[in-house]
Motif scaffolding. Structure first.
Motif: not given
Length: 359
Positions: A180-185, A212-224
Protein backbone atom coordinates in the motif's frame (compact mmCIF):
# COMPACT_ATOMS: atom_id res chain seq x y z
CA UNK A 1 -24.53 -33.40 2.96
CA UNK A 2 -25.69 -30.43 0.91
CA UNK A 3 -26.09 -27.10 2.69
CA UNK A 4 -27.63 -23.87 1.40
CA UNK A 5 -26.24 -20.73 3.05
CA UNK A 6 -28.26 -17.52 2.70
CA UNK A 7 -25.80 -14.70 3.28
CA UNK A 8 -26.56 -11.74 1.02
CA UNK A 9 -27.24 -8.06 1.57
CA UNK A 10 -24.12 -6.79 3.37
CA UNK A 11 -20.53 -7.83 3.87
CA UNK A 12 -21.45 -8.55 7.49
CA UNK A 13 -23.62 -11.43 6.32
CA UNK A 14 -21.65 -12.43 3.24
CA UNK A 15 -18.13 -12.93 4.58
CA UNK A 16 -19.10 -15.08 7.59
CA UNK A 17 -21.26 -17.18 5.22
CA UNK A 18 -18.30 -17.62 2.88
CA UNK A 19 -16.14 -18.72 5.83
CA UNK A 20 -18.67 -21.44 6.74
CA UNK A 21 -18.92 -22.51 3.09
CA UNK A 22 -15.15 -22.89 2.86
CA UNK A 23 -15.10 -25.03 6.00
CA UNK A 24 -17.96 -27.23 4.75
CA UNK A 25 -16.28 -27.76 1.38
CA UNK A 26 -13.01 -28.59 3.11
CA UNK A 27 -14.92 -31.37 4.88
CA UNK A 28 -16.27 -32.69 1.59
CA UNK A 29 -19.83 -31.32 1.75
CA UNK A 30 -21.75 -29.52 -1.01
CA UNK A 31 -22.54 -25.83 -0.57
CA UNK A 32 -24.64 -23.27 -2.42
CA UNK A 33 -24.44 -19.63 -1.31
CA UNK A 34 -27.60 -17.60 -1.81
CA UNK A 35 -26.86 -13.88 -2.18
CA UNK A 36 -28.81 -10.78 -3.16
CA UNK A 37 -28.65 -8.92 -6.44
CA UNK A 38 -26.95 -5.97 -4.75
CA UNK A 39 -23.70 -4.69 -6.20
CA UNK A 40 -21.91 -5.20 -2.87
CA UNK A 41 -22.62 -8.96 -3.05
CA UNK A 42 -21.50 -9.25 -6.67
CA UNK A 43 -18.31 -7.28 -5.99
CA UNK A 44 -17.32 -9.17 -2.85
CA UNK A 45 -18.12 -12.65 -4.19
CA UNK A 46 -15.88 -12.23 -7.29
CA UNK A 47 -12.85 -13.22 -5.27
CA UNK A 48 -14.31 -16.60 -4.33
CA UNK A 49 -14.58 -18.23 -7.74
CA UNK A 50 -14.25 -21.71 -6.26
CA UNK A 51 -17.61 -21.37 -4.48
CA UNK A 52 -21.07 -21.59 -6.08
CA UNK A 53 -23.34 -18.53 -5.76
CA UNK A 54 -26.93 -17.94 -6.81
CA UNK A 55 -28.92 -14.73 -6.51
CA UNK A 56 -32.43 -14.03 -5.27
CA UNK A 57 -34.11 -10.62 -4.95
CA UNK A 58 -33.13 -8.75 -1.78
CA UNK A 59 -36.02 -8.22 0.61
CA UNK A 60 -36.18 -5.40 3.13
CA UNK A 61 -39.18 -5.28 5.44
CA UNK A 62 -40.99 -1.90 5.54
CA UNK A 63 -42.59 -0.61 8.76
CA UNK A 64 -45.34 -2.98 9.89
CA UNK A 65 -48.19 -0.53 9.30
CA UNK A 66 -46.81 0.87 6.07
CA UNK A 67 -48.85 0.55 2.83
CA UNK A 68 -45.71 -1.07 1.41
CA UNK A 69 -46.38 -4.15 3.53
CA UNK A 70 -48.80 -5.65 1.00
CA UNK A 71 -46.35 -5.67 -1.94
CA UNK A 72 -43.64 -6.79 0.50
CA UNK A 73 -45.68 -9.85 1.51
CA UNK A 74 -46.34 -10.77 -2.14
CA UNK A 75 -42.62 -10.44 -2.90
CA UNK A 76 -41.74 -12.45 0.20
CA UNK A 77 -44.05 -15.30 -0.79
CA UNK A 78 -42.68 -15.26 -4.34
CA UNK A 79 -39.13 -15.51 -2.99
CA UNK A 80 -40.13 -18.36 -0.67
CA UNK A 81 -41.40 -20.30 -3.70
CA UNK A 82 -38.21 -19.50 -5.60
CA UNK A 83 -36.13 -20.71 -2.64
CA UNK A 84 -38.12 -23.93 -2.42
CA UNK A 85 -37.29 -24.64 -6.06
CA UNK A 86 -33.60 -23.92 -5.44
CA UNK A 87 -33.56 -26.22 -2.40
CA UNK A 88 -35.06 -29.06 -4.46
CA UNK A 89 -32.60 -28.54 -7.32
CA UNK A 90 -29.66 -28.41 -4.93
CA UNK A 91 -30.94 -31.47 -3.00
CA UNK A 92 -30.30 -29.54 0.20
CA UNK A 93 -30.25 -31.24 3.58
CA UNK A 94 -29.91 -28.07 5.64
CA UNK A 95 -30.40 -24.30 5.38
CA UNK A 96 -28.26 -21.78 7.25
CA UNK A 97 -29.30 -18.13 7.27
CA UNK A 98 -26.55 -15.67 8.16
CA UNK A 99 -28.98 -12.91 9.12
CA UNK A 100 -31.33 -10.27 7.81
CA UNK A 101 -34.52 -10.67 5.77
CA UNK A 102 -32.58 -12.36 2.97
CA UNK A 103 -32.36 -15.35 5.32
CA UNK A 104 -36.06 -15.61 6.11
CA UNK A 105 -37.45 -17.01 2.79
CA UNK A 106 -34.96 -19.90 2.40
CA UNK A 107 -35.16 -20.82 6.10
CA UNK A 108 -38.97 -20.78 6.00
CA UNK A 109 -39.01 -22.82 2.79
CA UNK A 110 -36.53 -25.29 4.25
CA UNK A 111 -38.57 -25.74 7.41
CA UNK A 112 -41.73 -26.46 5.41
CA UNK A 113 -39.77 -29.06 3.42
CA UNK A 114 -38.62 -30.81 6.60
CA UNK A 115 -34.96 -29.78 6.31
CA UNK A 116 -32.65 -28.84 9.17
CA UNK A 117 -32.75 -25.05 9.53
CA UNK A 118 -30.50 -22.58 11.34
CA UNK A 119 -29.96 -18.85 11.68
CA UNK A 120 -26.76 -17.13 12.80
CA UNK A 121 -26.75 -13.71 14.48
CA UNK A 122 -23.48 -11.84 14.91
CA UNK A 123 -24.70 -8.88 16.95
CA UNK A 124 -25.00 -8.33 20.68
CA UNK A 125 -28.52 -7.04 19.96
CA UNK A 126 -30.15 -9.35 17.37
CA UNK A 127 -32.23 -7.84 14.59
CA UNK A 128 -35.99 -8.24 14.30
CA UNK A 129 -35.57 -10.33 11.14
CA UNK A 130 -33.46 -12.90 12.95
CA UNK A 131 -35.79 -13.03 15.94
CA UNK A 132 -38.62 -13.78 13.51
CA UNK A 133 -36.60 -16.29 11.48
CA UNK A 134 -35.66 -18.13 14.69
CA UNK A 135 -39.25 -19.45 14.92
CA UNK A 136 -38.50 -21.83 12.05
CA UNK A 137 -35.02 -22.88 13.14
CA UNK A 138 -33.82 -26.01 14.86
CA UNK A 139 -31.03 -23.97 16.47
CA UNK A 140 -30.01 -20.33 16.74
CA UNK A 141 -26.25 -19.80 16.47
CA UNK A 142 -24.88 -16.57 17.95
CA UNK A 143 -21.63 -14.67 17.81
CA UNK A 144 -21.83 -13.04 21.24
CA UNK A 145 -23.15 -14.42 24.51
CA UNK A 146 -25.02 -11.14 25.08
CA UNK A 147 -27.50 -12.09 22.31
CA UNK A 148 -28.74 -15.30 23.97
CA UNK A 149 -31.49 -13.69 26.05
CA UNK A 150 -33.26 -12.44 22.89
CA UNK A 151 -34.09 -16.01 21.82
CA UNK A 152 -35.88 -17.39 24.91
CA UNK A 153 -37.83 -20.04 22.98
CA UNK A 154 -34.88 -21.32 20.93
CA UNK A 155 -32.05 -23.77 21.33
CA UNK A 156 -29.16 -21.27 21.35
CA UNK A 157 -25.50 -22.15 20.75
CA UNK A 158 -22.66 -19.63 21.10
CA UNK A 159 -20.37 -20.31 18.14
CA UNK A 160 -18.72 -16.95 17.56
CA UNK A 161 -18.82 -15.24 14.17
CA UNK A 162 -16.71 -16.77 11.38
CA UNK A 163 -14.09 -14.65 9.65
CA UNK A 164 -12.84 -15.01 6.10
CA UNK A 165 -10.23 -17.72 5.71
CA UNK A 166 -7.44 -15.41 4.52
CA UNK A 167 -7.28 -13.82 7.99
CA UNK A 168 -5.92 -17.06 9.44
CA UNK A 169 -2.48 -16.31 7.93
CA UNK A 170 -1.62 -12.61 7.70
CA UNK A 171 1.38 -11.44 5.68
CA UNK A 172 4.24 -9.68 7.48
CA UNK A 173 3.69 -6.03 8.30
CA UNK A 174 6.61 -5.01 6.06
CA UNK A 175 5.15 -6.91 3.09
CA UNK A 176 1.65 -5.51 3.69
CA UNK A 177 2.88 -1.92 4.01
CA UNK A 178 4.92 -2.21 0.83
CA UNK A 179 1.72 -3.23 -1.00
CA UNK A 180 0.00 0.00 0.00
CA UNK A 181 3.01 2.32 -0.29
CA UNK A 182 3.29 2.83 3.47
CA UNK A 183 6.58 3.23 5.32
CA UNK A 184 7.77 0.24 7.36
CA UNK A 185 8.49 2.66 10.22
CA UNK A 186 5.97 4.11 12.68
CA UNK A 187 2.32 3.42 13.38
CA UNK A 188 -0.47 3.09 10.81
CA UNK A 189 -4.24 3.48 11.19
CA UNK A 190 -6.82 1.42 9.30
CA UNK A 191 -10.02 3.37 8.57
CA UNK A 192 -13.19 1.52 7.50
CA UNK A 193 -16.53 3.20 7.00
CA UNK A 194 -18.63 0.12 6.34
CA UNK A 195 -20.97 -0.63 3.44
CA UNK A 196 -23.70 1.72 4.71
CA UNK A 197 -21.66 4.87 4.37
CA UNK A 198 -19.55 7.10 6.57
CA UNK A 199 -19.14 10.50 4.93
CA UNK A 200 -18.82 12.48 8.16
CA UNK A 201 -16.51 9.91 9.74
CA UNK A 202 -14.34 9.94 6.63
CA UNK A 203 -14.10 13.73 6.83
CA UNK A 204 -13.20 13.72 10.53
CA UNK A 205 -10.39 11.20 9.97
CA UNK A 206 -8.81 13.24 7.17
CA UNK A 207 -9.05 16.40 9.29
CA UNK A 208 -7.50 14.60 12.27
CA UNK A 209 -4.71 13.20 10.11
CA UNK A 210 -3.53 16.72 9.26
CA UNK A 211 -2.67 17.21 12.94
CA UNK A 212 -0.72 13.94 13.13
CA UNK A 213 1.92 14.07 10.38
CA UNK A 214 3.88 11.19 11.90
CA UNK A 215 0.96 8.77 11.63
CA UNK A 216 0.14 6.81 8.47
CA UNK A 217 -3.37 5.96 7.26
CA UNK A 218 -4.90 3.24 5.11
CA UNK A 219 -8.40 4.55 4.44
CA UNK A 220 -11.10 2.36 2.86
CA UNK A 221 -13.82 4.83 1.94
CA UNK A 222 -16.47 2.91 0.02
CA UNK A 223 -17.14 3.62 -3.67
CA UNK A 224 -19.42 6.64 -3.16
CA UNK A 225 -16.96 8.71 -1.13
CA UNK A 226 -13.63 7.69 -2.65
CA UNK A 227 -13.00 10.66 -4.95
CA UNK A 228 -13.94 13.25 -2.32
CA UNK A 229 -11.71 11.70 0.36
CA UNK A 230 -8.82 11.22 -2.08
CA UNK A 231 -8.98 14.90 -2.97
CA UNK A 232 -9.15 15.92 0.69
CA UNK A 233 -6.09 13.79 1.51
CA UNK A 234 -4.06 14.74 -1.57
CA UNK A 235 -0.58 15.94 -0.74
CA UNK A 236 -0.63 14.34 2.69
CA UNK A 237 2.30 11.88 2.79
CA UNK A 238 1.56 8.41 4.16
CA UNK A 239 -2.17 8.56 3.42
CA UNK A 240 -3.39 5.76 1.12
CA UNK A 241 -7.04 5.84 -0.02
CA UNK A 242 -8.97 2.82 -1.38
CA UNK A 243 -12.59 2.64 -2.49
CA UNK A 244 -12.74 -1.12 -1.84
CA UNK A 245 -10.23 -3.60 -0.42
CA UNK A 246 -10.05 -7.14 -1.78
CA UNK A 247 -7.16 -8.10 0.50
CA UNK A 248 -8.21 -7.43 4.07
CA UNK A 249 -5.50 -9.72 5.40
CA UNK A 250 -2.89 -7.28 4.09
CA UNK A 251 -4.91 -4.28 5.31
CA UNK A 252 -5.03 -5.60 8.87
CA UNK A 253 -1.38 -6.68 8.76
CA UNK A 254 -0.26 -3.22 7.61
CA UNK A 255 -1.94 -1.36 10.47
CA UNK A 256 -1.73 -1.11 14.26
CA UNK A 257 -5.09 0.42 15.20
CA UNK A 258 -8.49 0.79 13.49
CA UNK A 259 -11.09 3.55 13.29
CA UNK A 260 -14.32 2.02 12.04
CA UNK A 261 -18.00 1.28 12.40
CA UNK A 262 -19.09 -1.45 14.81
CA UNK A 263 -20.88 -3.87 12.53
CA UNK A 264 -20.65 -7.42 13.83
CA UNK A 265 -18.45 -8.79 11.04
CA UNK A 266 -15.85 -6.02 11.39
CA UNK A 267 -15.82 -6.49 15.15
CA UNK A 268 -15.26 -10.24 14.78
CA UNK A 269 -12.34 -9.56 12.48
CA UNK A 270 -10.84 -6.96 14.82
CA UNK A 271 -10.99 -9.49 17.65
CA UNK A 272 -9.56 -12.23 15.46
CA UNK A 273 -6.50 -10.15 14.50
CA UNK A 274 -6.31 -8.63 18.02
CA UNK A 275 -6.41 -5.01 16.80
CA UNK A 276 -7.18 -2.09 19.16
CA UNK A 277 -9.86 0.19 17.79
CA UNK A 278 -11.86 3.38 18.01
CA UNK A 279 -15.44 2.39 17.23
CA UNK A 280 -17.92 4.91 15.83
CA UNK A 281 -21.32 3.17 15.54
CA UNK A 282 -23.40 3.79 12.42
CA UNK A 283 -26.02 6.18 13.86
CA UNK A 284 -28.91 4.86 11.74
CA UNK A 285 -28.42 1.14 12.39
CA UNK A 286 -31.62 -0.71 13.28
CA UNK A 287 -32.32 -0.48 17.02
CA UNK A 288 -28.91 1.20 17.35
CA UNK A 289 -27.40 -2.29 17.50
CA UNK A 290 -23.94 -1.07 16.52
CA UNK A 291 -23.75 0.90 19.77
CA UNK A 292 -24.56 -2.28 21.70
CA UNK A 293 -21.80 -4.12 19.79
CA UNK A 294 -19.28 -1.35 20.47
CA UNK A 295 -20.16 -1.29 24.16
CA UNK A 296 -19.25 -4.98 24.48
CA UNK A 297 -15.74 -4.20 23.17
CA UNK A 298 -15.38 -1.00 25.19
CA UNK A 299 -16.45 -2.74 28.41
CA UNK A 300 -13.86 -5.45 27.72
CA UNK A 301 -11.13 -2.83 27.31
CA UNK A 302 -10.56 -3.74 23.64
CA UNK A 303 -11.82 -0.47 22.13
CA UNK A 304 -12.86 3.13 22.67
CA UNK A 305 -16.41 3.99 21.59
CA UNK A 306 -17.35 7.43 20.27
CA UNK A 307 -20.76 8.49 18.98
CA UNK A 308 -20.52 10.22 15.60
CA UNK A 309 -22.75 13.14 16.58
CA UNK A 310 -20.48 13.98 19.52
CA UNK A 311 -17.13 13.33 17.79
CA UNK A 312 -14.88 16.02 16.36
CA UNK A 313 -11.44 15.90 14.78
CA UNK A 314 -9.76 17.14 17.97
CA UNK A 315 -11.17 14.31 20.05
CA UNK A 316 -10.12 11.80 17.39
CA UNK A 317 -6.59 13.21 17.48
CA UNK A 318 -6.54 12.89 21.28
CA UNK A 319 -7.81 9.29 21.21
CA UNK A 320 -5.37 8.16 18.53
CA UNK A 321 -2.43 9.93 20.17
CA UNK A 322 -3.23 8.37 23.55
CA UNK A 323 -3.26 4.91 21.97
CA UNK A 324 -0.36 4.94 19.52
CA UNK A 325 2.10 6.75 21.80
CA UNK A 326 1.67 4.33 24.71
CA UNK A 327 3.02 0.85 23.97
CA UNK A 328 1.45 -0.57 27.12
CA UNK A 329 -2.02 0.73 26.19
CA UNK A 330 -1.73 -0.81 22.72
CA UNK A 331 -0.53 -4.12 24.10
CA UNK A 332 -3.31 -4.29 26.70
CA UNK A 333 -6.07 -3.37 24.22
CA UNK A 334 -4.74 -5.92 21.75
CA UNK A 335 -4.80 -8.62 24.44
CA UNK A 336 -8.38 -7.70 25.42
CA UNK A 337 -9.48 -7.83 21.78
CA UNK A 338 -7.87 -11.23 21.36
CA UNK A 339 -9.76 -12.43 24.43
CA UNK A 340 -13.08 -11.68 22.70
CA UNK A 341 -12.27 -13.84 19.67
CA UNK A 342 -13.76 -17.30 19.14
CA UNK A 343 -11.32 -18.42 16.48
CA UNK A 344 -12.96 -21.68 15.44
CA UNK A 345 -16.44 -20.25 14.79
CA UNK A 346 -16.81 -21.70 11.26
CA UNK A 347 -15.85 -25.16 12.52
CA UNK A 348 -18.32 -24.91 15.42
CA UNK A 349 -21.16 -23.99 13.06
CA UNK A 350 -20.30 -26.89 10.74
CA UNK A 351 -20.18 -29.26 13.72
CA UNK A 352 -23.67 -28.20 14.84
CA UNK A 353 -25.14 -28.79 11.38
CA UNK A 354 -23.27 -32.09 10.87
CA UNK A 355 -24.43 -33.53 14.17
CA UNK A 356 -28.08 -32.86 13.32
CA UNK A 357 -28.00 -33.93 9.69
CA UNK A 358 -25.64 -36.90 9.75
CA UNK A 359 -26.62 -38.60 13.03
Amino acid sequence: MNVLIACGGTGGHLFPGIAVAEELEKRGHGVLLLISEKKVDAEASKKYGGLTFQTVPAIAKPPTFSPKMIPFLFKLWSTVKQCRKILVEHKSDAVLGMGGFTSLPPVFAGKKMGLMTYVHDSNALPGKANRLTARWCRKVLIGLEAAASYFPQSDVVVTGTPVRHELTALPSQAEARAKYGLSPEGRAVLVMGGSQGAKRLNTLVVEAARAMPGLQFLHITGAFDHDRVKEMASGRAGYHVLSFCDDMAAAYAACDVAVCRSGASSMSELAYVAMPSILVPYPYAADDHQTVNARVFEDAGAAVMRQEAELDAGELVADLTRMVEDEEVMREMSSRADGLALKDAAAKICDEISVDVLT
